[in-house]
Design a protein around this motif. Structure first.
Motif, PDB file in Angstrom:
ATOM      1  N   ARG A 116       0.824  -1.201   0.000  1.00  0.00           N
ATOM      2  CA  ARG A 116       0.000   0.000   0.000  1.00  0.00           C
ATOM      3  C   ARG A 116       0.863   1.259   0.000  1.00  0.00           C
ATOM      4  O   ARG A 116       1.881   1.333   0.684  1.00  0.00           O
ATOM      5  CB  ARG A 116      -0.907   0.009   1.230  1.00  0.00           C
ATOM      6  N   GLN A 117       0.441   2.246  -0.788  1.00  0.00           N
ATOM      7  CA  GLN A 117       1.134   3.526  -0.862  1.00  0.00           C
ATOM      8  C   GLN A 117       0.251   4.614  -0.271  1.00  0.00           C
ATOM      9  O   GLN A 117      -0.952   4.651  -0.518  1.00  0.00           O
ATOM     10  CB  GLN A 117       1.461   3.866  -2.311  1.00  0.00           C
ATOM     11  N   ALA A 118       0.850   5.483   0.492  1.00  0.00           N
ATOM     12  CA  ALA A 118       0.101   6.598   1.086  1.00  0.00           C
ATOM     13  C   ALA A 118      -0.284   7.594  -0.005  1.00  0.00           C
ATOM     14  O   ALA A 118       0.461   7.805  -0.964  1.00  0.00           O
ATOM     15  CB  ALA A 118       0.939   7.296   2.145  1.00  0.00           C
ATOM     16  N   PRO A 119      -1.462   8.224   0.114  1.00  0.00           N
ATOM     17  CA  PRO A 119      -1.852   9.245  -0.856  1.00  0.00           C
ATOM     18  C   PRO A 119      -1.006  10.504  -0.686  1.00  0.00           C
ATOM     19  O   PRO A 119      -0.314  10.671   0.332  1.00  0.00           O
ATOM     20  CB  PRO A 119      -3.316   9.497  -0.516  1.00  0.00           C
ATOM     21  N   VAL A 120      -1.094  11.403  -1.665  1.00  0.00           N
ATOM     22  CA  VAL A 120      -0.267  12.618  -1.674  1.00  0.00           C
ATOM     23  C   VAL A 120      -1.146  13.823  -2.003  1.00  0.00           C
ATOM     24  O   VAL A 120      -1.960  13.772  -2.937  1.00  0.00           O
ATOM     25  CB  VAL A 120       0.876  12.507  -2.710  1.00  0.00           C
ATOM     26  N   ASN A 121      -0.979  14.912  -1.224  1.00  0.00           N
ATOM     27  CA  ASN A 121      -1.578  16.201  -1.572  1.00  0.00           C
ATOM     28  C   ASN A 121      -0.693  16.832  -2.642  1.00  0.00           C
ATOM     29  O   ASN A 121       0.407  17.321  -2.339  1.00  0.00           O
ATOM     30  CB  ASN A 121      -1.646  17.115  -0.348  1.00  0.00           C
ATOM     31  N   ALA A 122      -1.119  16.796  -3.890  1.00  0.00           N
ATOM     32  CA  ALA A 122      -0.239  17.176  -4.998  1.00  0.00           C
ATOM     33  C   ALA A 122      -0.148  18.682  -5.189  1.00  0.00           C
ATOM     34  O   ALA A 122       0.943  19.233  -5.362  1.00  0.00           O
ATOM     35  CB  ALA A 122      -0.712  16.508  -6.283  1.00  0.00           C
ATOM     36  N   SER A 123      -1.289  19.395  -5.158  1.00  0.00           N
ATOM     37  CA  SER A 123      -1.223  20.833  -5.451  1.00  0.00           C
ATOM     38  C   SER A 123      -2.495  21.538  -5.028  1.00  0.00           C
ATOM     39  O   SER A 123      -3.555  20.916  -4.866  1.00  0.00           O
ATOM     40  CB  SER A 123      -0.987  21.066  -6.948  1.00  0.00           C
ATOM     41  N   LEU A 124      -2.381  22.857  -4.863  1.00  0.00           N
ATOM     42  CA  LEU A 124      -3.515  23.756  -4.657  1.00  0.00           C
ATOM     43  C   LEU A 124      -3.281  24.951  -5.554  1.00  0.00           C
ATOM     44  O   LEU A 124      -2.276  25.670  -5.417  1.00  0.00           O
ATOM     45  CB  LEU A 124      -3.614  24.186  -3.199  1.00  0.00           C
ATOM     46  N   THR A 125      -4.167  25.180  -6.525  1.00  0.00           N
ATOM     47  CA  THR A 125      -3.989  26.276  -7.483  1.00  0.00           C
ATOM     48  C   THR A 125      -5.235  27.165  -7.515  1.00  0.00           C
ATOM     49  O   THR A 125      -6.342  26.680  -7.290  1.00  0.00           O
ATOM     50  CB  THR A 125      -3.718  25.715  -8.899  1.00  0.00           C
ATOM     51  N   PRO A 126      -5.015  28.462  -7.787  1.00  0.00           N
ATOM     52  CA  PRO A 126      -3.714  29.124  -7.957  1.00  0.00           C
ATOM     53  C   PRO A 126      -2.909  29.078  -6.673  1.00  0.00           C
ATOM     54  O   PRO A 126      -3.471  29.039  -5.586  1.00  0.00           O
ATOM     55  CB  PRO A 126      -4.082  30.551  -8.352  1.00  0.00           C
ATOM     56  N   LEU A 127      -1.590  29.082  -6.825  1.00  0.00           N
ATOM     57  CA  LEU A 127      -0.728  28.979  -5.662  1.00  0.00           C
ATOM     58  C   LEU A 127      -0.759  30.253  -4.837  1.00  0.00           C
ATOM     59  O   LEU A 127      -0.638  30.223  -3.611  1.00  0.00           O
ATOM     60  CB  LEU A 127       0.700  28.668  -6.115  1.00  0.00           C
ATOM     61  N   SER A 128      -0.963  31.381  -5.515  1.00  0.00           N
ATOM     62  CA  SER A 128      -1.025  32.671  -4.827  1.00  0.00           C
ATOM     63  C   SER A 128      -1.974  33.573  -5.605  1.00  0.00           C
ATOM     64  O   SER A 128      -1.963  33.564  -6.841  1.00  0.00           O
ATOM     65  CB  SER A 128       0.372  33.295  -4.746  1.00  0.00           C
ATOM     66  N   GLN A 129      -2.805  34.334  -4.878  1.00  0.00           N
ATOM     67  CA  GLN A 129      -3.808  35.144  -5.568  1.00  0.00           C
ATOM     68  C   GLN A 129      -4.323  36.227  -4.626  1.00  0.00           C
ATOM     69  O   GLN A 129      -4.438  36.009  -3.419  1.00  0.00           O
ATOM     70  CB  GLN A 129      -4.993  34.270  -6.001  1.00  0.00           C
ATOM     71  N   THR A 130      -4.609  37.404  -5.184  1.00  0.00           N
ATOM     72  CA  THR A 130      -5.340  38.446  -4.459  1.00  0.00           C
ATOM     73  C   THR A 130      -6.788  38.379  -4.909  1.00  0.00           C
ATOM     74  O   THR A 130      -7.086  38.422  -6.110  1.00  0.00           O
ATOM     75  CB  THR A 130      -4.756  39.835  -4.727  1.00  0.00           C
ATOM     76  N   ILE A 131      -7.700  38.256  -3.936  1.00  0.00           N
ATOM     77  CA  ILE A 131      -9.109  37.998  -4.241  1.00  0.00           C
ATOM     78  C   ILE A 131      -9.949  39.050  -3.543  1.00  0.00           C
ATOM     79  O   ILE A 131      -9.729  39.364  -2.363  1.00  0.00           O
ATOM     80  CB  ILE A 131      -9.524  36.601  -3.759  1.00  0.00           C
ATOM     81  N   ALA A 132     -10.904  39.606  -4.251  1.00  0.00           N
ATOM     82  CA  ALA A 132     -11.814  40.585  -3.650  1.00  0.00           C
ATOM     83  C   ALA A 132     -12.858  39.850  -2.825  1.00  0.00           C
ATOM     84  O   ALA A 132     -13.324  38.779  -3.218  1.00  0.00           O
ATOM     85  CB  ALA A 132     -12.489  41.413  -4.728  1.00  0.00           C
ATOM     86  N   PRO A 133     -13.230  40.398  -1.675  1.00  0.00           N
ATOM     87  CA  PRO A 133     -14.282  39.751  -0.891  1.00  0.00           C
ATOM     88  C   PRO A 133     -15.606  39.786  -1.635  1.00  0.00           C
ATOM     89  O   PRO A 133     -15.840  40.662  -2.476  1.00  0.00           O
ATOM     90  CB  PRO A 133     -14.328  40.562   0.397  1.00  0.00           C
ATOM     91  N   ASN A 134     -16.438  38.801  -1.345  1.00  0.00           N
ATOM     92  CA  ASN A 134     -17.780  38.716  -1.916  1.00  0.00           C
ATOM     93  C   ASN A 134     -17.769  38.509  -3.425  1.00  0.00           C
ATOM     94  O   ASN A 134     -18.731  38.854  -4.108  1.00  0.00           O
ATOM     95  CB  ASN A 134     -18.607  39.949  -1.547  1.00  0.00           C
ATOM     96  N   THR A 135     -16.671  37.964  -3.948  1.00  0.00           N
ATOM     97  CA  THR A 135     -16.604  37.604  -5.363  1.00  0.00           C
ATOM     98  C   THR A 135     -16.214  36.129  -5.457  1.00  0.00           C
ATOM     99  O   THR A 135     -15.419  35.625  -4.660  1.00  0.00           O
ATOM    100  CB  THR A 135     -15.570  38.454  -6.123  1.00  0.00           C
ATOM    101  N   ALA A 136     -16.780  35.439  -6.440  1.00  0.00           N
ATOM    102  CA  ALA A 136     -16.549  34.001  -6.576  1.00  0.00           C
ATOM    103  C   ALA A 136     -15.143  33.719  -7.079  1.00  0.00           C
ATOM    104  O   ALA A 136     -14.596  34.469  -7.895  1.00  0.00           O
ATOM    105  CB  ALA A 136     -17.579  33.398  -7.513  1.00  0.00           C
ATOM    106  N   GLN A 137     -14.558  32.635  -6.591  1.00  0.00           N
ATOM    107  CA  GLN A 137     -13.206  32.230  -6.967  1.00  0.00           C
ATOM    108  C   GLN A 137     -13.147  30.704  -6.941  1.00  0.00           C
ATOM    109  O   GLN A 137     -13.674  30.065  -6.029  1.00  0.00           O
ATOM    110  CB  GLN A 137     -12.183  32.800  -5.986  1.00  0.00           C
TER     111      GLN A 137
END
Length: 674
Positions: free
Chosen positions: A342-363
């Motif tokens: 058995r192999q352990a699972p891996v958290n591969a990525s979270l994208t976008p890696l960096s972002q500026t997001i306005a509140p109350n807007t969908a992302q």
């Protein structure tokens, strides 16, 4: 000689008969027969019951049978008890049993009904038998109570006679007899061999070093109580050395495991006990080993952890079982497995890696997770977005891959909200985030699970720097732990949205005339101004002051979101002012409107408020003038009914509230928009 005679001779019976007649004459004549004579009790002996009274009895197997007799004047007055088991009321070639109470001896009638065999005490190391039945005296017992005698015979039937009937007879010390009564019927049949039925799972891939369940099912057409031993062998070559060889002893309720060299059994513990047994190939967890038993089948589910020597092999699963009579089904090959490490699972990525997001807007944030044993082996995925790694007052999302359900953690970290499948027309929200489930997807491909999370960061997150952490675990309990993979800046503004029906800004002012029902309350006026701004949970909001002569004193903090929604963040009322900040901002007016649009919010008392657009593009006249393209909104809750009329580039021109039958109205008399 009578065909159903007892051991006493004819002359003795004649003597007893004469004595009874003399006794009767003596009673009639009033003459005592002697100073030491006893009067015969008036009660009569009775045949009471026999067990088993029905069902099936197997040949060749010991069986306890209970014959019960009663004398109403005391069991000491019972003299002889009889049991006859045969197809008919015929003592030839039958199980015709006699217990002599006075001598405490057991007898069995011979095949041709010519003599009684035996004459041994219950509990003695003797056996008595004819061609039909064998009686084990060592395990035969007699139990006496004040009025009842129970004779438990341990018998083994030799011949399958099919349906038989059971008769009882008993007699008393001073005469009296309860003749042969039928007390039951059952079938005597030859036992059939037990069966190896199935192994579950019957195929597939097994992982090493992770707990799993493998179960064997066995049945016996004679009933599950006839099963004695069950075996399961998991091996590469069907040999028992260096294998997983399991044995469950049904009669003792104990599990054993064969040692590596196939020379001894290890263990001997009950299923469910806090014990483990292991050799070099496997560890058996008895606490999680379960036994399910029905009328004809038994199901033994072993909790096993395969060790490294069993990895990367092709294995066979075989079953064997035997019954109390020694009958068996032999070995049956019923399963085929492949084993892998058995192999352990891996958290591969979270994208976008960096972002500026306005509140109350969908992302959309996309998380990917891989599993070397296949993406479908993944069980749970979690995503945390927060300045610090904590679950309190955070954004904590959970995807359950096995149930295909998405959850959001409550602000106080006390419960999971939701449980909806990706794509469902649902929304989840706490004070910091809103999750559009309908636009959220989970995709499995080979060894990769990809989740697109459709999120709207709410006003309380404005001005925050959020860090993203991922976690995943597979069906075997293996995990990659928590990985920090993304950073996101939520801008401090509300998104710069505008709403023509909320032309608010510092310097805004409006005056209203207020009337009440009943008319006993005098009219009032209210002056409303926007005196400035304040930060509420990271959002810059306008502070609206109400300064009436009497009832409507207080402030409200509102802002227009990027979407154009007019949101209420805080209220202060009373004297002195008591302030309440909404955990989730309450929407007063949407950025886009259509008649019959409905949304829901909460008031400061946590009552659900149903908000409905009931009119658009209509004209409406108040003291300050006639206004075009007004929007009328109705807010309904258990506390009150409120309606507001909004005019473009002006704001609220009329309000009407109804509570406990009292109606209050406020109408715009003048206004100034900066």
């Amino acid at each position: 000689m009578n065909s159903m005679q007892c051991p006493q001779g004819h002359q003795r019976r004649s003597l007893l008969l004469r004595l009874r007649m003399c006794s009767l004459l003596a009673v009639i004549l009033g003459i005592a027969l002697g100073a030491h004579a006893h009067a015969a009790p008036p009660g009569q002996p009775q045949n009471v019951s026999f067990a088993p009274a029905s069902g099936t009895v197997l040949t060749g197997q010991p069986r306890d049978m209970y014959a019960r007799y009663l004398h109403p004047d005391g069991s000491q007055f019972l003299a002889r008890t009889f049991v006859l088991i045969n197809n008919t009321l015929n003592p030839h070639s039958a199980a015709y049993l006699f217990y002599d109470v006075a001598t405490d001896n057991i007898y069995l009638r011979n095949d041709n009904n010519s003599q009684w065999l035996g004459g041994f005490h219950p509990g003695s190391s003797n056996t008595i038998e004819n061609s039909f039945v064998r009686v084990d005296c060592a395990n035969t017992e007699v139990t006496t109570t004040p009025s009842v005698i129970v004779v438990k015979y341990r018998v083994v039937f030799k011949i399958a006679k099919g349906a038989v009937r059971v008769f009882e007879l008993c007699s008393g010390t001073f005469g009296g007899m309860d003749g042969f009564d039928q007390m039951g019927s059952f079938s005597i049949v030859a036992p059939l061999p037990p069966l190896n039925e199935s192994v579950t799972p019957g195929s597939g891939t097994l992982g090493t070093d992770t707990p799993l369940n493998i179960a064997g099912r066995y049945s016996d057409p004679n009933g599950v109580r006839d099963l004695a031993r069950t075996f399961m062998l998991i091996s590469t070559d069907q040999g028992a050395a260096n294998a997983i060889f399991l044995y469950y002893d049904v009669n003792s309720n104990r599990v054993f495991l064969r040692n590596d060299s196939n020379t001894a059994w290890l263990g001997g513990f009950a299923p469910g006990s806090a014990q483990t047994i292991e050799n070099s190939q496997v560890r058996v967890d008895l606490a999680n080993t379960a036994l399910t038993q029905g009328a004809y089948a038994i199901y033994v589910s072993y909790r096993l952890t395969l060790k490294a020597p069993m990895s990367n092999k092709e294995l066979r699963g075989l079953l064997f079982c035997s019954d109390d009579g020694g009958l068996t089904d032999g070995w049956d090959d019923l399963a085929q497995f492949s084993t892998v490490t058995r192999q352990a699972p891996v958290n591969a990525s979270l994208t976008p890696l960096s972002q500026t997001i306005a509140p109350n807007t969908a992302q959309i944030l996309t998380s990917t997770h891989t599993d070397g044993n296949g993406a479908t082996n993944l069980a749970r995925v979690l995503l945390v977005l927060n300045p610090l790694f904590t679950f309190q007052n955070s954004i904590l999302l959970f995807y359950d891959a096995n149930t295909n359900s998405i959850y959001l953690r409550s602000d106080d970290n006390s419960s999971w909200l939701g449980g909806y499948a990706p794509g469902a027309a649902e929304t989840l929200a706490n004070s910091r985030v809103s999750v559009d489930i309908g636009a959220t997807t989970a995709t499995f491909s080979a060894d990769t699970l990809t989740i697109d999370w459709k999120l709207t960061f709410l006003t309380p997150t404005a001005g925050s720097a959020l860090t993203g952490w991922l976690f995943c675990v597979d069906d075997n309990g293996l995990t990659d732990g928590w990985d920090q993979l993304g950073t996101y800046t939520i801008s401090s503004s509300s998104g710069g949205g505008t709403n023509p029906y909320a032309p608010f800004g510092v310097g805004y002012s409006a005056s209203y005339s207020i009337t009440y029902d009943p008319a006993l309350v005098p009219p009032d006026t209210a002056d409303v101004t926007i005196s400035g701004t304040e930060s509420v949970n990271g959002t810059t909001a306008f502070v609206i002051d109400n300064s009436p002569l009497s009832n409507f004193a207080g402030t409200a903090s509102v802002a227009v979101a990027a979407s154009g929604d007019l949101m209420l963040y805080k209220e202060c009322t009373g004297n002195p002012l008591s302030c309440f900040t909404y955990p989730t901002p309450s929407k007063l007016l949407p950025g886009t409107m259509a008649i019959n649009d409905v949304w829901y919010s909460k008031d400061r008392n946590d009552n659900t408020v149903t908000c409905t657009i009931i009119a658009t593009n209509e004209n409406f006249a108040v003291a300050a003038g006639t206004f075009n393209n007004i929007v009328q909104v109705r807010y309904t809750s258990s506390a009150q009914l409120l309606e507001l009329w909004f005019a473009p580039n002006v704001g609220i021109i009329r309000a009407q509230a109804s509570k406990n039958g009292i109606i209050s109205t406020a109408e715009l008399t003048s206004y100034s928009v900066p």
